[in-house]
Design a protein around this motif. Structure first.
Motif, mmCIF file in Angstrom:
data_model
loop_
_atom_site.group_PDB
_atom_site.id
_atom_site.type_symbol
_atom_site.label_atom_id
_atom_site.label_comp_id
_atom_site.label_asym_id
_atom_site.label_seq_id
_atom_site.Cartn_x
_atom_site.Cartn_y
_atom_site.Cartn_z
ATOM 1 N N MET A 24 -32.733 30.831 12.532
ATOM 2 C CA MET A 24 -31.646 30.922 11.558
ATOM 3 C C MET A 24 -30.306 30.587 12.198
ATOM 4 S SD MET A 24 -32.727 34.317 9.412
ATOM 5 C CE MET A 24 -31.402 34.222 8.198
ATOM 6 N N GLU A 26 -29.906 26.818 12.459
ATOM 7 C CA GLU A 26 -29.748 26.091 11.200
ATOM 8 C C GLU A 26 -28.268 25.968 10.846
ATOM 9 O OE1 GLU A 26 -32.002 28.564 8.568
ATOM 10 O OE2 GLU A 26 -33.897 27.638 9.140
ATOM 11 N N ARG A 79 -26.847 25.443 7.952
ATOM 12 C CA ARG A 79 -26.438 26.010 6.676
ATOM 13 C C ARG A 79 -26.712 27.513 6.540
ATOM 14 N NH1 ARG A 79 -23.872 22.932 3.469
ATOM 15 N NH2 ARG A 79 -24.167 20.703 3.568
ATOM 16 N N THR A 80 -27.121 28.151 7.609
ATOM 17 C CA THR A 80 -27.360 29.593 7.560
ATOM 18 C C THR A 80 -26.162 30.312 8.175
ATOM 19 O OG1 THR A 80 -29.728 29.237 7.792
ATOM 20 C CG2 THR A 80 -28.921 31.458 8.219
ATOM 21 N N ALA A 104 -25.646 35.911 6.629
ATOM 22 C CA ALA A 104 -27.039 35.984 6.168
ATOM 23 C C ALA A 104 -27.923 36.628 7.238
ATOM 24 C CB ALA A 104 -27.553 34.594 5.817
ATOM 25 N N ILE A 105 -27.660 36.309 8.492
ATOM 26 C CA ILE A 105 -28.406 36.926 9.589
ATOM 27 C C ILE A 105 -28.103 38.428 9.623
ATOM 28 C CG2 ILE A 105 -28.733 36.993 12.098
ATOM 29 C CD1 ILE A 105 -28.021 33.966 12.096
ATOM 30 N N LYS A 128 -21.239 28.131 8.995
ATOM 31 C CA LYS A 128 -21.734 29.304 9.702
ATOM 32 C C LYS A 128 -20.975 30.577 9.309
ATOM 33 C CE LYS A 128 -24.754 29.290 12.161
ATOM 34 N NZ LYS A 128 -26.174 29.406 11.817
#
Length: 88
Positions: free
Chosen positions: A14, A17, A19-20, A24-25, A62
């Motif tokens: 993640m 990536e 776009r993550t 979100a993490i 990010k």
């Protein structure tokens, strides 16, 4: 607390990536951006870590707060609805 290997692999994936966002993490694994950076430094080889840091620094995708407010992404009427990784 030691995390399972599968969870560490998913966090690293993640983080790589584009776009993550870090948020979100955090929502999924409760790791702050600093903790993700520390984890990436520990899990990656030094050269890979430097490439990753250079890549994510100042990258708007990010950080959710840096993302421009846009219309919702197009969704085809044929696309199935997915929730919590389960096809509904």
């Amino acid at each position: 607390m030691e995390r399972p290997t599968e969870e560490l692999d998913r966090i690293v994936e993640m983080a790589w990536e584009d776009r993550t966002p870090f948020e979100a993490i955090f929502r999924q694994f409760e790791l702050t951006e600093k903790e993700v950076i520390r984890l990436m430094r520990r899990e990656l080889k030094p050269g890979a870590f430097r490439r990753w840091r250079k890549r994510v620094q100042n990258r708007p995708t990010k950080h959710e707060k840096l993302l421009p407010k846009k219309e919702p992404r197009f969704k085809s009427t044929r696309q199935k609805s997915i929730s919590h990784n389960q096809i509904t």
